[in-house]
Design a protein around this motif. Structure first.
Motif, short mmCIF file in Angstrom:
data_model
loop_
_atom_site.label_atom_id
_atom_site.label_comp_id
_atom_site.label_asym_id
_atom_site.label_seq_id
_atom_site.Cartn_x
_atom_site.Cartn_y
_atom_site.Cartn_z
N SER A 202 0.86 -1.15 -0.14
CA SER A 202 0.00 0.08 0.05
C SER A 202 1.00 1.29 -0.03
CB SER A 202 -1.00 0.12 1.31
OG SER A 202 -0.19 -0.13 2.39
N GLN A 431 -5.66 -5.41 -0.08
CA GLN A 431 -4.33 -5.41 -1.01
C GLN A 431 -4.01 -6.91 -1.42
OE1 GLN A 431 -2.55 -2.72 -1.60
NE2 GLN A 431 -3.82 -1.33 -0.30
N VAL A 461 -6.56 5.33 -6.00
CA VAL A 461 -5.74 4.03 -5.81
C VAL A 461 -5.50 3.80 -4.44
CG1 VAL A 461 -4.42 4.48 -7.82
CG2 VAL A 461 -3.57 5.40 -5.85
N LYS A 464 -6.07 0.42 -2.96
CA LYS A 464 -6.55 -0.43 -4.06
C LYS A 464 -8.01 -0.24 -4.35
CE LYS A 464 -5.12 -4.30 -5.50
NZ LYS A 464 -4.74 -5.79 -5.31
#
Length: 714
Positions: A202, A431, A461, A464
């Motif tokens: 991340s 993730q 983003v 995610k």
């Protein structure tokens, strides 16, 4: 001794960088005049030292240096790096001197030098990685320190061969050590948690929020950077010695060196997959307080232990068919009890008729700090509007699995109904896993004909979300681009701006919708100046002696007050909306400063009790219409993984078999998170310990494994 401004500390650093640059240029000119080839490595090593000087120099220039570091310390650092650069530029003379020795003696000296340098670099790197962040790094037991040294030595040897028996690639070992050490320092300081393996997945998220913090180099960091330079200087003296070889011999030697390096790296990977470090060193990883493991073992062994624990464990004695039968039995029990309650039947009929829009607001770091008695006694009564709002369908304490960060895990628990208790510490499902086949609240609403929208006024983003939201079933995702002109408070777009966007969605589409809003306004850190001075809540909390913690608390409470005002605005707007709306409002976690509060105010309490306190958030469910049935207005402690099923039950919405089973089991275990659970008797229990609810926990874990983990294909 006169005092100097931090910016003045940069003078010896910039002077040293300039002098080293001039020396490198002089060296290059001398080589050219002697008609000798200038090795590219000479220039690259010089650039490396100059970069280390400039990085610290720029921090000093910007005032980002700890007050404990004096100009003499920075001057010594500048001199040390200049000497390292000078020695590196002299390595040709050292090589020429070695060439005069007999071949056997030269080979023996080179072998001894290589072993000594790699051993030195491995030991120094093992020391650096914990020296930077851990105040008691010297207390790490020798056997654990030796594990770190061994790991770094194996990596160094592999890189030595991959680098064609030179020291350049091995420099990554001390660089990574000092890099992770410094990063760990800041992560622990800002979040109160260590760096976990999944944090590396991340990095975009971390980068997006990192600007909210203030970074100051400490004297320890300067010492560690100096040690890194010394390691690099030592490694620069290890140079491939292929000049006397024929072209064919050089090719064979290069191929053999590469092969050895690859084999060593593969062997390291094999050890990771086959040897459980936790068993090898006979140390049990603390799964609900991982920082204690990092403090005891050191960063590297603890990091590996956590990484080896990433796979979701299969429940003890798990049987897929038996679990499926258990699920059916629980569904039957629900259908014959809770499912036929008069309130539920009335709500079902109403829901089928009106199809209310459901809005879920996960408010960033929203919590009621008045749960800390000393904070309440100091004059803080909690968010006023939120606490006094009447007509809530359900409200109370929300047990979450994160504190200070890890927002996505509270989000994951709410949207999927899965508890991190059965997934594990240090894992972020967003993730790690493809959630396309996972059940979700979003897909459930879509099957009912609802439009589904997620919003978060930050980068798409982060965590995610851009891909995860699609996997979970959202039709649309509104991110930072959709809030470009939104007003800002503290760390981002205001809560009210997201509420306005929700109201806009309601105006645009009269059909029922499920809207999930993840706010940003209250995100950490809480440094001075991040909110207007007049908003800061000044409290003198008895038992908290850290001025920095009190300052952060004041800023944080200013954010909560602003959120409270925005919530009042939103509720008033929803009251005027001519359509049925249900609002689920909850905080994802407490701020990182909760660690200081809990540890200071409850120092004599059991560790489990302190941790439960830190992981306590709050929630409420409110509707702008009267829900059919009269038995739902209640105060209830629950958890983020159980909340959605309870909301759907109260609203009369259709339930999945999994949710029906969870509601039945929830009568015995009212709340569960990564730490433990609260039984029907109101007592707190740690996961894995014996209790009257051990069988219920085992059933919950087995059903989650069946309905979630099995679908991941693990």
């Amino acid at each position: 001794m006169p005092e100097f401004a931090p910016a003045a500390y940069s003078i010896p650093l910039f002077v040293s960088a300039l002098a080293l640059t001039a020396l490198a240029v002089f060296h290059a000119v001398s080589m050219w005049r002697q008609c000798r080839r200038l090795p590219l490595g000479d220039i690259m090593w010089s650039v490396f030292y100059v970069a280390l000087l400039l990085v610290v120099g720029i921090f000093c220039l910007l005032g980002g240096i700890d007050a404990e570091a004096g100009i003499l310390d920075l001057g010594a650092y500048a001199v040390a790096l200049f000497l390292c650069g000078t020695i590196t530029l002299m390595r040709n003379r050292i090589s020429d001197g070695m060439a005069e020795l007999p071949i056997k003696l030269r080979a023996a000296l080179r072998a001894v030098a290589i072993v000594c340098v790699i051993a030195f670099v491995s030991i120094v790197s093992a020391w650096m990685i914990d020296y930077v962040w851990l105040d008691t790094s010297g207390s790490i037991q020798l056997q654990y320190f030796a594990v770190t040294v061994l790991l770094f030595a194996l990596a160094s040897v592999a890189l030595y061969f991959l680098g064609q028996r030179g020291g350049a690639l091995v420099t990554f070992v001390p660089l990574c050590a000092v890099g992770f050490g410094i990063a760990q320092y800041f992560v622990v300081m800002f979040k109160g948690t260590p760096i976990m393996p999944t944090d590396l997945l991340s990095l975009k998220t971390a980068g997006a929020v990192a600007s909210g913090y203030n970074y100051v180099l400490t004297p320890k960091m300067v010492v560690a950077l100096c040690a890194t330079a010394v390691c690099a200087c030592s490694l620069s003296l290890i140079r491939p010695n292929y000049r006397s070889f024929s072209r064919r011999t050089r090719a064979i030697t290069a191929g053999a060196s590469t092969l050895v390096g690859v084999v060593l790296l593969v062997a390291l990977g094999g050890l990771f997959n086959t040897v459980k470090l936790e068993d090898a060193i006979e140390f049990e990883y603390d799964r609900w307080m991982p920082i204690t493991t990092y403090q005891t073992l050191g960063f590297a062994p603890a990091f590996i232990e956590v990484a080896q624990d990433l796979k979701i464990p299969e429940p003890e004695g798990y049987d897929k068919q038996q679990t499926a039968v258990l699920l059916d039995q629980l569904v039957e029990e629900f259908d014959s009890t809770m499912g036929v309650a008069s309130e539920r039947l009335a709500a079902e009929a109403q829901f089928s008729d009106i199809k209310p829009t459901v809005i879920a607001v996960m408010n960033e770091t929203f919590s009621d700090m008045s749960i800390y008695e000393a904070v309440r006694e100091a004059g803080y009564g909690g968010p006023q509007f939120y606490s006094s709002l009447e007509g809530t369908l359900q409200r109370g304490t929300l047990m979450v699995s994160v504190v200070g960060g890890g927002t996505a895990n509270s989000e994951f628990e709410f949207l999927t109904g899965n508890s991190m208790a059965f997934i594990g510490t240090g894992k972020y499902p967003y993730q790690l896993y493809d959630l396309s086949e996972s059940d979700s609240l979003v897909k459930q609403f879509k099957q009912l004909g609802y439009g589904t929208v997620a919003m978060h006024p930050q980068s798409a983003v982060n965590w995610k979300r851009s891909s995860v939201y699609e996997q979970l079933g959202f039709d649309r995702f509104l991110s930072i681009e959709d809030f470009e002109s939104a007003p800002v408070y503290h760390s981002g777009a205001t809560d009210a701006s997201t509420y306005d966007k929700i109201l806009e969605l309601l105006e645009q589409d009269a059909a029922p919708q499920f809207i999930f809003d993840v706010t940003m306004q209250n995100h950490s850190g809480y440094g001075e100046g991040s909110v207007p001075a007049e908003d800061v809540v000044g409290l003198d909390v008895a038992g908290v002696d850290d001025p920095a913690a009190l300052s952060e608390l004041g800023v944080y409470l200013a954010c909560i007050n602003r959120s409270d005002q925005d919530l009042a605005y939103f509720i008033e707007k929803l009251k005027g909306v001519d359509r049925p709306v249900a609002l689920v409002f909850f905080g994802d976690h407490q701020p990182g400063l909760a660690g200081t509060l809990a540890d200071s105010l409850y120092a004599d309490a059991a560790q489990l009790d302190r941790e439960f306190k830190k992981h306590e958030s709050t929630y409420m469910v409110w509707t702008n219409y009267e829900v059919a049935g009269t038995g739902f207005g209640q105060v209830r402690t629950t958890s983020s993984s159980q909340l959605a099923a309870q909301v759907l039950y109260a609203l009369g919405a259709p339930l999945t078999d999994r949710q029906k089973a969870d509601l039945v089991l929830g009568q015995s275990v009212g709340a569960i998170n990564l730490l433990g659970y609260i039984g029907a008797d109101g007592l707190r229990y740690e996961l894995g310990t014996d209790s009257p609810y051990r069988e219920t926990i085992a059933q919950m874990q087995a059903i989650q494994y069946l309905r979630f983990t099995e679908k991941l294909g693990q």
